[in-house]
Design a protein around this motif. Structure first.
Motif, PDB file in Angstrom:
ATOM      1  N   LYS A   2       0.839  -1.186   0.000  1.00  0.00           N
ATOM      2  CA  LYS A   2       0.000   0.000   0.000  1.00  0.00           C
ATOM      3  C   LYS A   2       0.877   1.241   0.000  1.00  0.00           C
ATOM      4  O   LYS A   2       1.851   1.327   0.747  1.00  0.00           O
ATOM      5  N   THR A   3       0.529   2.205  -0.827  1.00  0.00           N
ATOM      6  CA  THR A   3       1.253   3.470  -0.867  1.00  0.00           C
ATOM      7  C   THR A   3       0.656   4.414   0.170  1.00  0.00           C
ATOM      8  O   THR A   3      -0.559   4.567   0.234  1.00  0.00           O
ATOM      9  N   VAL A   4       1.512   5.034   0.966  1.00  0.00           N
ATOM     10  CA  VAL A   4       1.069   5.934   2.017  1.00  0.00           C
ATOM     11  C   VAL A   4       1.670   7.309   1.767  1.00  0.00           C
ATOM     12  O   VAL A   4       2.853   7.428   1.460  1.00  0.00           O
ATOM     13  N   THR A   5       0.843   8.349   1.899  1.00  0.00           N
ATOM     14  CA  THR A   5       1.338   9.705   1.706  1.00  0.00           C
ATOM     15  C   THR A   5       1.984  10.221   2.989  1.00  0.00           C
ATOM     16  O   THR A   5       1.784   9.660   4.077  1.00  0.00           O
ATOM     17  N   ASN A   7       1.214  12.917   4.516  1.00  0.00           N
ATOM     18  CA  ASN A   7       0.160  13.404   5.407  1.00  0.00           C
ATOM     19  C   ASN A   7      -0.424  12.268   6.242  1.00  0.00           C
ATOM     20  O   ASN A   7      -0.698  12.436   7.431  1.00  0.00           O
ATOM     21  N   GLU A   8      -0.624  11.107   5.643  1.00  0.00           N
ATOM     22  CA  GLU A   8      -1.139   9.958   6.389  1.00  0.00           C
ATOM     23  C   GLU A   8      -0.139   9.481   7.431  1.00  0.00           C
ATOM     24  O   GLU A   8      -0.506   9.118   8.551  1.00  0.00           O
ATOM     25  N   LEU A   9       1.153   9.456   7.073  1.00  0.00           N
ATOM     26  CA  LEU A   9       2.181   9.067   8.035  1.00  0.00           C
ATOM     27  C   LEU A   9       2.249  10.042   9.210  1.00  0.00           C
ATOM     28  O   LEU A   9       2.365   9.626  10.366  1.00  0.00           O
ATOM     29  N   ALA A  10       2.169  11.324   8.917  1.00  0.00           N
ATOM     30  CA  ALA A  10       2.223  12.327   9.973  1.00  0.00           C
ATOM     31  C   ALA A  10       1.042  12.173  10.922  1.00  0.00           C
ATOM     32  O   ALA A  10       1.200  12.269  12.143  1.00  0.00           O
ATOM     33  N   LYS A  11      -0.145  11.917  10.370  1.00  0.00           N
ATOM     34  CA  LYS A  11      -1.330  11.740  11.202  1.00  0.00           C
ATOM     35  C   LYS A  11      -1.203  10.496  12.077  1.00  0.00           C
ATOM     36  O   LYS A  11      -1.552  10.492  13.254  1.00  0.00           O
ATOM     37  N   THR A  12      -0.633   9.425  11.533  1.00  0.00           N
ATOM     38  CA  THR A  12      -0.472   8.171  12.266  1.00  0.00           C
ATOM     39  C   THR A  12       0.485   8.336  13.441  1.00  0.00           C
ATOM     40  O   THR A  12       0.232   7.838  14.542  1.00  0.00           O
ATOM     41  N   TYR A  13       1.591   9.033  13.225  1.00  0.00           N
ATOM     42  CA  TYR A  13       2.601   9.202  14.271  1.00  0.00           C
ATOM     43  C   TYR A  13       2.401  10.448  15.117  1.00  0.00           C
ATOM     44  O   TYR A  13       3.182  10.710  16.025  1.00  0.00           O
ATOM     45  N   GLY A  14       1.358  11.230  14.826  1.00  0.00           N
ATOM     46  CA  GLY A  14       1.041  12.391  15.642  1.00  0.00           C
ATOM     47  C   GLY A  14       2.016  13.547  15.500  1.00  0.00           C
ATOM     48  O   GLY A  14       2.243  14.280  16.459  1.00  0.00           O
ATOM     49  N   VAL A  15       2.602  13.688  14.345  1.00  0.00           N
ATOM     50  CA  VAL A  15       3.510  14.805  14.097  1.00  0.00           C
ATOM     51  C   VAL A  15       2.917  15.703  13.018  1.00  0.00           C
ATOM     52  O   VAL A  15       1.957  15.353  12.336  1.00  0.00           O
ATOM     53  N   GLU A  16       3.526  16.872  12.874  1.00  0.00           N
ATOM     54  CA  GLU A  16       3.046  17.811  11.883  1.00  0.00           C
ATOM     55  C   GLU A  16       3.540  17.409  10.492  1.00  0.00           C
ATOM     56  O   GLU A  16       4.712  17.065  10.307  1.00  0.00           O
ATOM     57  N   ALA A  17       2.659  17.448   9.514  1.00  0.00           N
ATOM     58  CA  ALA A  17       3.024  17.086   8.149  1.00  0.00           C
ATOM     59  C   ALA A  17       3.933  18.156   7.550  1.00  0.00           C
ATOM     60  O   ALA A  17       3.770  19.349   7.852  1.00  0.00           O
ATOM     61  N   PRO A  18       4.896  17.766   6.725  1.00  0.00           N
ATOM     62  CA  PRO A  18       5.765  18.763   6.101  1.00  0.00           C
ATOM     63  C   PRO A  18       4.989  19.617   5.109  1.00  0.00           C
ATOM     64  O   PRO A  18       4.090  19.145   4.422  1.00  0.00           O
ATOM     65  N   LYS A  19       5.339  20.899   5.083  1.00  0.00           N
ATOM     66  CA  LYS A  19       4.685  21.804   4.145  1.00  0.00           C
ATOM     67  C   LYS A  19       5.371  21.678   2.790  1.00  0.00           C
ATOM     68  O   LYS A  19       6.588  21.540   2.720  1.00  0.00           O
ATOM     69  N   PRO A  20       4.595  21.685   1.716  1.00  0.00           N
ATOM     70  CA  PRO A  20       5.214  21.562   0.399  1.00  0.00           C
ATOM     71  C   PRO A  20       6.093  22.767   0.088  1.00  0.00           C
ATOM     72  O   PRO A  20       5.751  23.898   0.423  1.00  0.00           O
ATOM     73  N   ALA A  21       7.225  22.500  -0.522  1.00  0.00           N
ATOM     74  CA  ALA A  21       8.152  23.568  -0.869  1.00  0.00           C
ATOM     75  C   ALA A  21       7.610  24.366  -2.052  1.00  0.00           C
ATOM     76  O   ALA A  21       6.925  23.830  -2.924  1.00  0.00           O
TER      77      ALA A  21
END
Length: 63
Positions: A2-5, A7-21
């Motif tokens: 399964k491909t995970v984005t 944003n999904e990883l950040a939500k799973t681990y409770g961290v802030e998602a990186p902002k796109p450059a």
């Protein structure tokens, strides 16, 4: 598999998602027109000059 984005990883681990450059547009070396980025990729496509279409593409070194 399964491909995970990011944003999904950040939500799973409770961290802030990186902002796109911010991606700057490039200048076409073939016609001098503006090359725009295809979102989510490192591909740039030339839009051409008014009245003169151009299909030039290029890749950037990083996404």
């Amino acid at each position: 598999m399964k491909t995970v984005t990011m944003n999904e990883l950040a939500k799973t681990y409770g961290v802030e998602a990186p902002k796109p450059a911010h991606v700057r547009n490039k200048v076409c070396k073939k016609c001098g027109g503006i090359m725009t980025n295809v979102p989510g990729t490192n591909l740039f496509v030339c839009q051409g000059n008014p009245g003169k279409p151009c299909d030039n593409t290029t890749l950037s070194a990083a996404m």
